[in-house]
Design a protein around this motif. Sequence first.
Motif, PDB file in Angstrom:
ATOM      1  N   THR A 119     -13.743   1.624   7.696  1.00  0.00           N
ATOM      2  CA  THR A 119     -13.741   2.468   6.506  1.00  0.00           C
ATOM      3  C   THR A 119     -12.703   3.589   6.589  1.00  0.00           C
ATOM      4  OG1 THR A 119     -15.537   3.753   7.498  1.00  0.00           O
ATOM      5  CG2 THR A 119     -16.147   2.005   5.945  1.00  0.00           C
ATOM      6  N   ARG A 120     -12.235   3.903   7.792  1.00  0.00           N
ATOM      7  CA  ARG A 120     -11.236   4.961   7.941  1.00  0.00           C
ATOM      8  C   ARG A 120      -9.807   4.459   7.776  1.00  0.00           C
ATOM      9  NH1 ARG A 120     -11.462   8.588  13.116  1.00  0.00           N
ATOM     10  NH2 ARG A 120      -9.828   9.649  11.933  1.00  0.00           N
ATOM     11  N   LEU A 121      -9.624   3.150   7.878  1.00  0.00           N
ATOM     12  CA  LEU A 121      -8.278   2.594   7.889  1.00  0.00           C
ATOM     13  C   LEU A 121      -7.698   2.430   6.487  1.00  0.00           C
ATOM     14  CD1 LEU A 121      -8.451  -0.201  10.615  1.00  0.00           C
ATOM     15  CD2 LEU A 121      -7.125   1.918  10.713  1.00  0.00           C
ATOM     16  N   ILE A 122      -6.461   2.875   6.336  1.00  0.00           N
ATOM     17  CA  ILE A 122      -5.676   2.619   5.136  1.00  0.00           C
ATOM     18  C   ILE A 122      -4.606   1.614   5.547  1.00  0.00           C
ATOM     19  CG2 ILE A 122      -4.197   3.617   3.352  1.00  0.00           C
ATOM     20  CD1 ILE A 122      -5.520   6.344   4.026  1.00  0.00           C
ATOM     21  N   LEU A 123      -4.683   0.412   5.040  1.00  0.00           N
ATOM     22  CA  LEU A 123      -3.801  -0.669   5.480  1.00  0.00           C
ATOM     23  C   LEU A 123      -2.712  -0.940   4.450  1.00  0.00           C
ATOM     24  CD1 LEU A 123      -6.491  -3.101   6.894  1.00  0.00           C
ATOM     25  CD2 LEU A 123      -5.056  -1.497   8.168  1.00  0.00           C
ATOM     26  N   GLU A 124      -1.481  -0.767   4.872  1.00  0.00           N
ATOM     27  CA  GLU A 124      -0.322  -1.081   4.026  1.00  0.00           C
ATOM     28  C   GLU A 124       0.210  -2.426   4.502  1.00  0.00           C
ATOM     29  OE1 GLU A 124       3.005  -2.208   2.921  1.00  0.00           O
ATOM     30  OE2 GLU A 124       3.426  -1.105   4.792  1.00  0.00           O
ATOM     31  N   ASP A 125       0.068  -3.466   3.684  1.00  0.00           N
ATOM     32  CA  ASP A 125       0.338  -4.823   4.148  1.00  0.00           C
ATOM     33  C   ASP A 125       1.512  -5.512   3.458  1.00  0.00           C
ATOM     34  OD1 ASP A 125      -0.691  -5.219   1.640  1.00  0.00           O
ATOM     35  OD2 ASP A 125      -2.369  -6.495   2.270  1.00  0.00           O
ATOM     36  N   ARG A 126       2.366  -4.751   2.752  1.00  0.00           N
ATOM     37  CA  ARG A 126       3.478  -5.387   2.035  1.00  0.00           C
ATOM     38  C   ARG A 126       4.830  -5.188   2.720  1.00  0.00           C
ATOM     39  NH1 ARG A 126       4.777  -3.396  -3.006  1.00  0.00           N
ATOM     40  NH2 ARG A 126       3.947  -1.346  -2.453  1.00  0.00           N
ATOM     41  N   ALA A 182       8.032   3.101   5.296  1.00  0.00           N
ATOM     42  CA  ALA A 182       8.025   4.492   4.843  1.00  0.00           C
ATOM     43  C   ALA A 182       7.728   4.608   3.346  1.00  0.00           C
ATOM     44  CB  ALA A 182       9.372   5.141   5.161  1.00  0.00           C
ATOM     45  N   ALA A 183       8.441   3.839   2.538  1.00  0.00           N
ATOM     46  CA  ALA A 183       8.293   3.946   1.087  1.00  0.00           C
ATOM     47  C   ALA A 183       6.903   3.537   0.624  1.00  0.00           C
ATOM     48  CB  ALA A 183       9.354   3.090   0.396  1.00  0.00           C
ATOM     49  N   PHE A 184       6.398   2.421   1.135  1.00  0.00           N
ATOM     50  CA  PHE A 184       5.093   1.925   0.694  1.00  0.00           C
ATOM     51  C   PHE A 184       3.953   2.799   1.201  1.00  0.00           C
ATOM     52  CE2 PHE A 184       6.873  -2.690   0.483  1.00  0.00           C
ATOM     53  CZ  PHE A 184       7.648  -2.324  -0.607  1.00  0.00           C
ATOM     54  N   THR A 185       4.079   3.315   2.420  1.00  0.00           N
ATOM     55  CA  THR A 185       3.032   4.181   2.966  1.00  0.00           C
ATOM     56  C   THR A 185       2.984   5.509   2.214  1.00  0.00           C
ATOM     57  OG1 THR A 185       3.292   3.185   5.160  1.00  0.00           O
ATOM     58  CG2 THR A 185       2.135   5.275   5.046  1.00  0.00           C
ATOM     59  N   ALA A 186       4.150   6.062   1.912  1.00  0.00           N
ATOM     60  CA  ALA A 186       4.191   7.316   1.148  1.00  0.00           C
ATOM     61  C   ALA A 186       3.513   7.146  -0.200  1.00  0.00           C
ATOM     62  CB  ALA A 186       5.640   7.771   0.972  1.00  0.00           C
ATOM     63  N   ALA A 187       3.773   6.022  -0.864  1.00  0.00           N
ATOM     64  CA  ALA A 187       3.165   5.773  -2.174  1.00  0.00           C
ATOM     65  C   ALA A 187       1.660   5.553  -2.053  1.00  0.00           C
ATOM     66  CB  ALA A 187       3.821   4.558  -2.824  1.00  0.00           C
ATOM     67  N   LEU A 188       1.233   5.016  -0.920  1.00  0.00           N
ATOM     68  CA  LEU A 188      -0.181   4.693  -0.734  1.00  0.00           C
ATOM     69  C   LEU A 188      -1.021   5.920  -0.379  1.00  0.00           C
ATOM     70  CD1 LEU A 188      -2.124   2.239  -0.663  1.00  0.00           C
ATOM     71  CD2 LEU A 188      -1.641   2.047   1.776  1.00  0.00           C
ATOM     72  N   VAL A 189      -0.541   6.744   0.558  1.00  0.00           N
ATOM     73  CA  VAL A 189      -1.362   7.868   1.025  1.00  0.00           C
ATOM     74  C   VAL A 189      -1.102   9.149   0.255  1.00  0.00           C
ATOM     75  CG1 VAL A 189      -1.440   6.848   3.317  1.00  0.00           C
ATOM     76  CG2 VAL A 189       0.236   8.639   2.846  1.00  0.00           C
ATOM     77  N   LYS A 190       0.049   9.236  -0.408  1.00  0.00           N
ATOM     78  CA  LYS A 190       0.406  10.409  -1.217  1.00  0.00           C
ATOM     79  C   LYS A 190       0.174  11.718  -0.447  1.00  0.00           C
ATOM     80  CE  LYS A 190      -0.507   8.228  -5.687  1.00  0.00           C
ATOM     81  NZ  LYS A 190      -0.595   6.870  -5.135  1.00  0.00           N
TER      82      LYS A 190
END
Length: 283
Positions: free
Chosen positions: A157-164, A172-180
């Motif tokens: 439940t703590r994990l934010i998974l960026e899989d693209r 960098a770009a996708f994680t920034a957009a995901l976690v804001k």
Amino acid sequence: MFFPLSKLIFFVLTPSNALILAVVAGALLIAFGRGRRFGCGLVLAAALGLLVAGFSPLALWVALPLEERFPAFVDDGTPVAGIVVLGGGVETRLSAARDQLVLNEAGERQIALADLARRYPDARLAFAGGSAGLRPGEVSESEIVGRTADGLGLPRTRLILEDRSRNTRENAAFTAALVKPKPGERWLLVTSAWHMPRAVGCFRAAGFTVAAYPVDYRTAGPRDAVRFNSFASDGLALLDVVVKEWIGLAAYRLAGYTDAWMPAPQASSAPVDSTSADGSANR
């Protein structure tokens, strides 16, 4: 286009591949009687290159500027809002086939993820890693990490998974957009020490300010500049990794993915303690 082209360029320019291809090309010239003298010279030069690259400190010299760029920092007490760990340490094909987490030499990234999650229980945890394969539909690193989170002691439940993402820029770009991330928040960026300059450069370009948390060191520091390898495979493997990284730094700068040829620490970057329970950060 950039992603498949980078795969082809790295295949050809990887030192061990290039030297072996040179031996093959020289042998073919000799065998078919065309340019025998040149063929002999090519084979000898490539063989000498393999010896030097394998046994000498050459790979260590190439690696040291990368690994020494971002030093291990000391936690100054500033609250940590989040932690981003970059993929690259998971063998996705083997993990999927064996139904368990299989790590490669960069597996200390996953160890650091588990350690930092324990040390900073209130921090958000993001893992960035898609599939590095060229075929669509291949399993991603994030999927493997999500499946095996319990084994690492990570609450799913703590994990934010960026899989693209398929490369560092997309990490960098996708994680920034995901976690804001919010202005003033402190986020730790975990990746291999030799990869940290390019990674930090990409996160800065994405508007995501991070504090470097380097792991997966391949050198013991400047004293390694005079150390010879006992096995040629050790020197060749390291040289392949770090030459690829130098090429990546140049390519990313030329493509505008970073704003510096060799990103460096900023005075405002708060230091973080990289001495973790696994002991890998100062290996």
